[in-house]
Design an enzyme around this catalytic site. Sequence first.
Site, PDB file in Angstrom:
ATOM      1  N   THR A  46      64.118  44.769  46.991  1.00 48.12           N
ATOM      2  CA  THR A  46      64.773  45.608  45.985  1.00 48.12           C
ATOM      3  C   THR A  46      65.485  46.794  46.634  1.00 48.12           C
ATOM      4  O   THR A  46      66.602  47.156  46.247  1.00 48.12           O
ATOM      5  CB  THR A  46      63.742  46.128  44.972  1.00 48.12           C
ATOM      6  N   TYR A 109      62.337  40.804  33.082  1.00 46.33           N
ATOM      7  CA  TYR A 109      63.111  40.700  31.841  1.00 46.33           C
ATOM      8  C   TYR A 109      62.534  39.697  30.850  1.00 46.33           C
ATOM      9  O   TYR A 109      62.376  40.004  29.677  1.00 46.33           O
ATOM     10  CB  TYR A 109      64.588  40.367  32.139  1.00 46.33           C
ATOM     11  N   TYR A 134      54.638  39.595  44.578  1.00 45.45           N
ATOM     12  CA  TYR A 134      55.065  40.996  44.479  1.00 45.45           C
ATOM     13  C   TYR A 134      54.956  41.419  43.021  1.00 45.45           C
ATOM     14  O   TYR A 134      55.696  40.942  42.166  1.00 45.45           O
ATOM     15  CB  TYR A 134      56.496  41.143  44.999  1.00 45.45           C
ATOM     16  N   ARG A 139      59.438  47.754  37.328  1.00 43.10           N
ATOM     17  CA  ARG A 139      60.744  47.106  37.396  1.00 43.10           C
ATOM     18  C   ARG A 139      60.807  45.824  36.578  1.00 43.10           C
ATOM     19  O   ARG A 139      61.856  45.482  36.042  1.00 43.10           O
ATOM     20  CB  ARG A 139      61.103  46.794  38.858  1.00 43.10           C
ATOM     21  N   LYS A 163      51.880  42.093  47.488  1.00 41.46           N
ATOM     22  CA  LYS A 163      52.390  43.459  47.539  1.00 41.46           C
ATOM     23  C   LYS A 163      52.161  44.018  46.145  1.00 41.46           C
ATOM     24  O   LYS A 163      52.849  43.662  45.191  1.00 41.46           O
ATOM     25  CB  LYS A 163      53.875  43.488  47.903  1.00 41.46           C
ATOM     26  N   ILE A 205      54.026  47.734  52.343  1.00 36.99           N
ATOM     27  CA  ILE A 205      55.456  47.466  52.493  1.00 36.99           C
ATOM     28  C   ILE A 205      56.149  48.679  51.908  1.00 36.99           C
ATOM     29  O   ILE A 205      56.094  48.921  50.705  1.00 36.99           O
ATOM     30  CB  ILE A 205      55.876  46.157  51.804  1.00 36.99           C
TER      31      ILE A 205
END
Length: 290
Positions: A46, A109, A134, A139, A163, A205
């Site tokens: 990202t 989404y 992840y 987000r 992550k 990360i």
Amino acid sequence: MSILKGVGVALVTPFNEDLSVDFDSLTKLVEYNIENGTNYLVVLGTTAEAATLSDEEKKQVIGHIIKVNNKRLPLVLGIGGNNTLEVKKQIEEADLSAFEAVLSVSPYYNKPNQEGLYQHYKALASTGKNILIYNVPSRTGQNVEADTTLRLAKEFPNLFMIKEAAPNILQYFDILRKKPEGFSLVSGDDEYTLPVTLAGGDGVISVIGQGYPKEFSTMVQLAFEGKVKEAYEIHNKLVDMTRLIFAEGNPCGIKVVLAEKGIIKNYLRLPLVPASEALYAKIKAEMSKI
């Protein structure tokens, strides 16, 4: 896969003033991190503004980082999306010969429920590739709950790491307490890096880590060695900067740090914009303290 331990950095994509990819600055960024203790590099996450790169640009960025890195550090490649079949296809068709694993964000989404999230990663696991889950609810709009992560970890050995960037640190601790042997957790939140590592995590990360690789990698190594006081001294030194770089979204803050260090130029692609003058001034002032 213990090779992915310590500080991995989610590299930014530097741009020129005309918003073309700045490959010279990308070279500087990779070299800066290799020279200052970063343990592995994450490509097209990202933070790389990957959503604004064309397919051809992605290929060029991947090829450039592979060439500059020259097998010195392990590499992880970001491949994710909210169309499960398309993500699976991309993973199957990608040349992963230079990469240790794929970092794949949970579907955004669509907001699938926990069973949908499980089925998504089950489909990706069927590729046989090494994959990092992840989870970043801020987000994606949906949290991969600890029970779902643990279910995946126990059933699919190639889903070998997460992550984790949930806002509730207790979720990290629940996974660390209950995870099967061989499954790893790294922090996806820079500020949680130290407590999560001390609790049994394998590091982070990071975004801030590419701006301060020597300090951040030293902090994580001290945590691995159980030197808590010394590790927290570095954490406390960097915590205000860590908060500042995310104040107006990522990666506008870390690009200020890297620009001030003379590594990249301070340009972003729409819909992202550079940090405001006020934030830029605050980051610059904090840099002088560090």
